[in-house]
Design a protein around this motif. Structure first.
Motif, short mmCIF file in Angstrom:
data_model
loop_
_atom_site.label_atom_id
_atom_site.label_comp_id
_atom_site.label_asym_id
_atom_site.label_seq_id
_atom_site.Cartn_x
_atom_site.Cartn_y
_atom_site.Cartn_z
N MET A 1 -29.93 27.37 69.86
CA MET A 1 -29.46 27.30 68.48
C MET A 1 -28.92 25.89 68.23
N THR A 2 -29.39 25.27 67.19
CA THR A 2 -28.97 23.90 66.90
C THR A 2 -27.95 23.90 65.77
N ARG A 3 -27.06 22.96 65.88
CA ARG A 3 -26.06 22.83 64.82
C ARG A 3 -26.62 22.00 63.69
N ARG A 4 -26.11 22.26 62.50
CA ARG A 4 -26.54 21.49 61.35
C ARG A 4 -25.84 20.13 61.37
N LYS A 5 -26.57 19.08 61.11
CA LYS A 5 -26.02 17.73 61.15
C LYS A 5 -25.10 17.51 59.96
N LYS A 6 -23.95 16.90 60.23
CA LYS A 6 -23.02 16.59 59.14
C LYS A 6 -23.59 15.45 58.30
N THR A 7 -23.49 15.59 57.02
CA THR A 7 -24.00 14.54 56.14
C THR A 7 -22.86 13.62 55.73
N ARG A 8 -23.17 12.36 55.57
CA ARG A 8 -22.18 11.39 55.11
C ARG A 8 -22.39 11.06 53.64
N SER A 9 -23.30 11.77 53.02
CA SER A 9 -23.65 11.48 51.64
C SER A 9 -22.57 12.02 50.70
N LEU A 10 -22.29 11.27 49.68
CA LEU A 10 -21.34 11.72 48.67
C LEU A 10 -22.04 12.40 47.50
N ALA A 11 -23.36 12.39 47.52
CA ALA A 11 -24.09 12.93 46.38
C ALA A 11 -23.84 14.41 46.20
N ASP A 12 -23.63 15.15 47.32
CA ASP A 12 -23.41 16.58 47.17
C ASP A 12 -22.00 16.90 46.70
N PRO A 32 -16.02 4.73 36.77
CA PRO A 32 -15.27 4.18 37.91
C PRO A 32 -13.88 4.79 38.04
N ASP A 33 -13.34 5.34 36.95
CA ASP A 33 -11.99 5.90 37.02
C ASP A 33 -11.97 7.24 37.75
N GLN A 34 -13.10 7.92 37.89
CA GLN A 34 -13.13 9.21 38.57
C GLN A 34 -13.35 9.08 40.07
N LEU A 35 -13.59 7.88 40.55
CA LEU A 35 -13.79 7.66 41.97
C LEU A 35 -12.46 7.33 42.63
N GLN A 36 -12.22 7.91 43.77
CA GLN A 36 -11.04 7.55 44.53
C GLN A 36 -11.27 7.86 45.99
N THR A 38 -10.40 9.11 49.80
CA THR A 38 -9.67 10.25 50.33
C THR A 38 -8.31 9.77 50.84
N PRO A 39 -7.30 10.61 50.80
CA PRO A 39 -5.98 10.19 51.27
C PRO A 39 -5.99 9.72 52.73
N ARG A 40 -6.81 10.37 53.54
CA ARG A 40 -6.87 9.98 54.96
C ARG A 40 -7.42 8.57 55.11
N PHE A 41 -8.48 8.25 54.36
CA PHE A 41 -9.08 6.92 54.43
C PHE A 41 -8.10 5.88 53.89
N ALA A 42 -7.42 6.20 52.78
CA ALA A 42 -6.47 5.25 52.20
C ALA A 42 -5.32 4.97 53.16
N ALA A 43 -4.83 6.01 53.83
CA ALA A 43 -3.74 5.83 54.79
C ALA A 43 -4.21 4.99 55.98
N LYS A 44 -5.43 5.24 56.42
CA LYS A 44 -5.98 4.48 57.54
C LYS A 44 -6.07 3.00 57.19
N LYS A 45 -6.59 2.71 55.99
CA LYS A 45 -6.70 1.32 55.58
C LYS A 45 -5.33 0.67 55.40
#
Length: 84
Positions: A1-12, A32-36, A38-45
């Motif tokens: 049984m294979t696992r489904r690959k995680k997607t990095r796409s934001l389109a979904d 552009p105002d609706q894009l932000q 993720t809190p985790r990424f912002a904290a990392k940066k």
């Protein structure tokens, strides 16, 4: 049984009509105002910037050479008298 690959796409993550990349790019450009990030990424940066600033300050302290603020000796008095 294979696992489904995680997607990095934001389109979904965005509800758009066709789900095509070109449409998502157009939507992103139009809203552009609706894009932000993720809190985790912002904290990392934020932490990366703090660490980079701290290492830069430490490097400047280590490599800095102290320069005298005023010249030593009688050079300062002769320079001001030559102006007149």
């Amino acid at each position: 049984m294979t696992r489904r690959k995680k997607t990095r796409s934001l389109a979904d993550k965005v509800t758009i009509r066709t789900g095509k990349r070109k449409d998502y790019r157009r939507w992103r450009h139009d809203n552009p105002d609706q894009l932000q990030s993720t809190p985790r990424f912002a904290a990392k940066k934020r932490n990366q910037r703090k660490a980079q600033a701290a290492s830069k300050l430490e490097r400047q302290r280590r490599e800095a050479t102290t320069l005298p603020l005023t010249p030593q000796g009688s050079d300062a008095t002769t320079d001001s008298s030559q102006d007149s």
